[in-house]
Design a protein around this motif. Structure first.
Motif, PDB file in Angstrom:
ATOM      1  N   SER A 177      29.851 -10.808  37.144  1.00  0.00           N
ATOM      2  CA  SER A 177      29.844 -12.259  37.314  1.00  0.00           C
ATOM      3  C   SER A 177      30.885 -12.938  36.447  1.00  0.00           C
ATOM      4  O   SER A 177      31.460 -13.947  36.835  1.00  0.00           O
ATOM      5  N   LEU A 178      31.102 -12.380  35.268  1.00  0.00           N
ATOM      6  CA  LEU A 178      32.107 -12.950  34.369  1.00  0.00           C
ATOM      7  C   LEU A 178      33.495 -12.906  34.976  1.00  0.00           C
ATOM      8  O   LEU A 178      34.278 -13.828  34.816  1.00  0.00           O
ATOM      9  N   VAL A 179      33.802 -11.841  35.671  1.00  0.00           N
ATOM     10  CA  VAL A 179      35.162 -11.709  36.184  1.00  0.00           C
ATOM     11  C   VAL A 179      35.295 -12.177  37.628  1.00  0.00           C
ATOM     12  O   VAL A 179      36.318 -12.753  37.997  1.00  0.00           O
ATOM     13  N   ASP A 180      34.272 -11.982  38.432  1.00  0.00           N
ATOM     14  CA  ASP A 180      34.383 -12.273  39.851  1.00  0.00           C
ATOM     15  C   ASP A 180      33.470 -13.376  40.365  1.00  0.00           C
ATOM     16  O   ASP A 180      33.522 -13.715  41.538  1.00  0.00           O
ATOM     17  N   GLY A 181      32.637 -13.908  39.498  1.00  0.00           N
ATOM     18  CA  GLY A 181      31.568 -14.770  39.990  1.00  0.00           C
ATOM     19  C   GLY A 181      31.972 -16.195  40.324  1.00  0.00           C
ATOM     20  O   GLY A 181      31.175 -16.923  40.903  1.00  0.00           O
ATOM     21  N   GLY A 182      33.153 -16.595  39.931  1.00  0.00           N
ATOM     22  CA  GLY A 182      33.559 -17.975  40.196  1.00  0.00           C
ATOM     23  C   GLY A 182      32.571 -18.952  39.582  1.00  0.00           C
ATOM     24  O   GLY A 182      32.047 -18.709  38.497  1.00  0.00           O
ATOM     25  N   ASP A 183      32.270 -20.039  40.291  1.00  0.00           N
ATOM     26  CA  ASP A 183      31.358 -21.057  39.776  1.00  0.00           C
ATOM     27  C   ASP A 183      29.961 -20.510  39.517  1.00  0.00           C
ATOM     28  O   ASP A 183      29.319 -20.838  38.521  1.00  0.00           O
ATOM     29  N   ARG A 184      29.473 -19.695  40.451  1.00  0.00           N
ATOM     30  CA  ARG A 184      28.114 -19.148  40.271  1.00  0.00           C
ATOM     31  C   ARG A 184      28.071 -18.224  39.055  1.00  0.00           C
ATOM     32  O   ARG A 184      27.096 -18.227  38.324  1.00  0.00           O
ATOM     33  N   GLY A 185      29.125 -17.460  38.856  1.00  0.00           N
ATOM     34  CA  GLY A 185      29.199 -16.588  37.694  1.00  0.00           C
ATOM     35  C   GLY A 185      29.222 -17.391  36.405  1.00  0.00           C
ATOM     36  O   GLY A 185      28.519 -17.071  35.441  1.00  0.00           O
ATOM     37  N   ALA A 186      30.016 -18.439  36.412  1.00  0.00           N
ATOM     38  CA  ALA A 186      30.092 -19.296  35.223  1.00  0.00           C
ATOM     39  C   ALA A 186      28.727 -19.910  34.922  1.00  0.00           C
ATOM     40  O   ALA A 186      28.336 -20.034  33.752  1.00  0.00           O
ATOM     41  N   ALA A 187      27.988 -20.274  35.954  1.00  0.00           N
ATOM     42  CA  ALA A 187      26.667 -20.861  35.747  1.00  0.00           C
ATOM     43  C   ALA A 187      25.707 -19.838  35.133  1.00  0.00           C
ATOM     44  O   ALA A 187      24.920 -20.173  34.239  1.00  0.00           O
TER      45      ALA A 187
END
Lengths: 214, 214
Positions: B110-120
Motif C-alpha cells: 500500500s505504501l508504494v502502490d496504494g495511491g490515495d487508499r494506501g496513503a489513508a
DNA sequence: GGTCACAGTAAACATTTGTTTACACTGGCC
DNA sequence: GGCCAGTGTAAACAAATGTTTACTGTGACC
C-alpha cells in the motif's frame, strides 16, 4: 529516423526508474516506458534484451547511486547522527536526492517487489547503518545497550525508514526528511534520541535538551 | 459444477490479498488469483465487478484488520512501549499477524502502490501512533522534546517500520519483530529509547540500563 | 412440477503485452 | 563509392489480459 545516439540506454533506464518508482509502476509496460523515453518499444528490447534485463539494469544503477550516499556517510560516520555535523548528511542527501529523485521511492519498490536483488539493495543500506553504529560504539560515543542487536536493528531501521518511507515521514514531519531544513530537523531528533545512550553524555539526567545547536 | 457457497467472496479476497502482498504481486492476473482461490476468473468479476473492485475490497478488508490492532493498542497506549506491558502488544500482534500473515507485507504494498487508499491506510497507522504518543506526553510519562513534531514523527515511523519493514527488521533483529520473543525484544528496545525522554526517569544520568525485565 | 434468483463456468472477445522480424539510416573505414 | 557494424523503427507475431456472453445447476418458493 533520428541519428544514432549513445545516450539512449541511460535515458531509457532513467525513464524506467521513474515509472517503476511510481504508484502502479510495477505494471508499467514496455510501451509506457518507450513513450516516456521518446523511443520505440523495440529499442528497449534491443538495448536491454528484455524487460527483465531492463529491470536488472535499473537495479544495478540504483545500487550504484545509493552506494554513493553510503560511501559519503561512511567517510564520516558521526555525520549521520551527530547534531553538530548533521548538515553533512543533509547536504549529501539533498545533493543526491534533490526534490524530485525517484531513488527513495524505488528503494521502497525494491522492498516489496525486488526479490533477491531488492533484499541485496536493502542490505546495502542496513549493513552500512549497522557498521557506522558499531564504529561509534567502538569509539565509545554510544552504548550498545542490554540487547545490542536490537539497538543496532533500531538504528538501521530509522535510517532505512528515512529513505524508503520518505513520503509518509515527510507528512508527519511537515518537511522533507531528506533535504534542507527537514533533513536537519530529522537528523537532530534522531541524534537526540541516540545521544541518550552516550556513556558520558549529559550528566544532569533524565531530560536535558536545552538547545542542541548551540 | 460445485454447489453454491457464500464463502467464495472472502476466499477470493483473501487469495488476492496474499498474492498482492508477494514480490511481483502487483502483476498478479485475474487468472492467477482464480487459480489460487480455486474458482473461475469470471467469478471474480461477477462478485467484485472488476479487478479494480477486487483491489478496493482487499483495501477495505486490510483497513478493518489493521484497525483492530490499533484499537487494541489505543485501549492501552502505554502497552505499545512500556517494557512492563510489552507482552500486551506482542500478544496482540501475534494473534493478528501470526507467523504467516500477509497484512504487514500488504501495508508495504500500500505504501508504494496504494495511491490515495494506501496513503489513508498508512495514515490510520501513523495517526494512531501520534495520538498514543500525545497521550503519554499529556500523562507526563514522556517529554515532547525541543522539536515535538519531529519526535512524534520518529515515534510514528518506528511503529510503521515495525509493520511495513517486518522482513528486513526481522533479519537485523534475528527474530520476527511482530511475534513472540522478537516482539518483546523490539518493544523493549523501543521503550528503552523512548524512556530516555521521561521528564523524571532514571536520575543516574547517561546510561543506566541494568535489567529492564526485573 | 414450474418459476425465479443466484452462483458458477467455459468459451469468446477485444485489447494489451513482450518480443521478433525485416528494413532503413548513419558514420567510419578501406 | 562500397562495405560493415551499430542504431533505430514499423509491423507482425504469439501469448496474456480483463471482461462479456451464454449456458447450466441449485435451492427456495408457490
Amino acid at each position: 529516423m533520428s541519428p544514432s545516439t549513445s545516450s539512449n540506454p541511460p535515458l531509457i533506464r532513467d525513464a524506467a526508474l521513474r515509472l517503476f518508482a511510481e504508484p502502479g509502476g510495477a505494471r508499467a509496460s514496455v510501451r509506457d516506458i518507450a513513450t516516456a523515453a521518446g523511443v520505440s518499444p523495440a529499442l528497449i528490447i534491443r538495448h536491454f534484451g528484455s524487460m527483465e534485463g531492463l529491470r536488472e539494469a535499473v537495479d544495478a544503477h540504483v545500487a550504484t547511486q545509493i552506494g554513493a550516499l553510503l560511501e559519503h556517510i561512511a567517510s564520516d560516520p558521526a555525520g549521520a547522527i551527530d547534531p553538530h555535523s548533521s548538515a553533512s548528511f543533509a547536504d549529501a542527501a539533498t545533493r543526491l536526492f534533490g526534490d524530485d529523485s525517484p531513488l527513495p521511492r524505488y528503494l521502497l519498490r525494491s522492498l516489496v517487489d525486488g526479490g533477491d536483488r531488492g533484499a541485496a539493495l536493502v542490505e546495502l543500506v542496513t549493513r552500512s547503518s549497522v557498521e557506522a553504529w558499531q564504529s561509534m560504539i567502538d569509539a565509545g560515543a554510544v552504548s550498545p545497550g542490554p540487547d545490542p542487536r536490537a539497538r543496532a536493528a533500531l538504528v538501521a531501521m530509522i535510517d532505512l525508514a528515512a529513505l524508503a518511507l520518505r513520503e509518509p515521514l515527510g507528512s508527519l514531519l511537515g518537511a522533507d526528511p531528506l533535504t534542507g531544513e527537514g533533513a536537519e530537523r530529522w537528523t537532530a531528533e534522531v541524534a537526540r534520541m541516540l545521544a541518550r545512550t552516550s556513556p558520558h553524555g549529559a550528566s544532569a539526567g533524565s531530560e536535558h535538551e536545552g538547545n542542541p545547536h548551540d
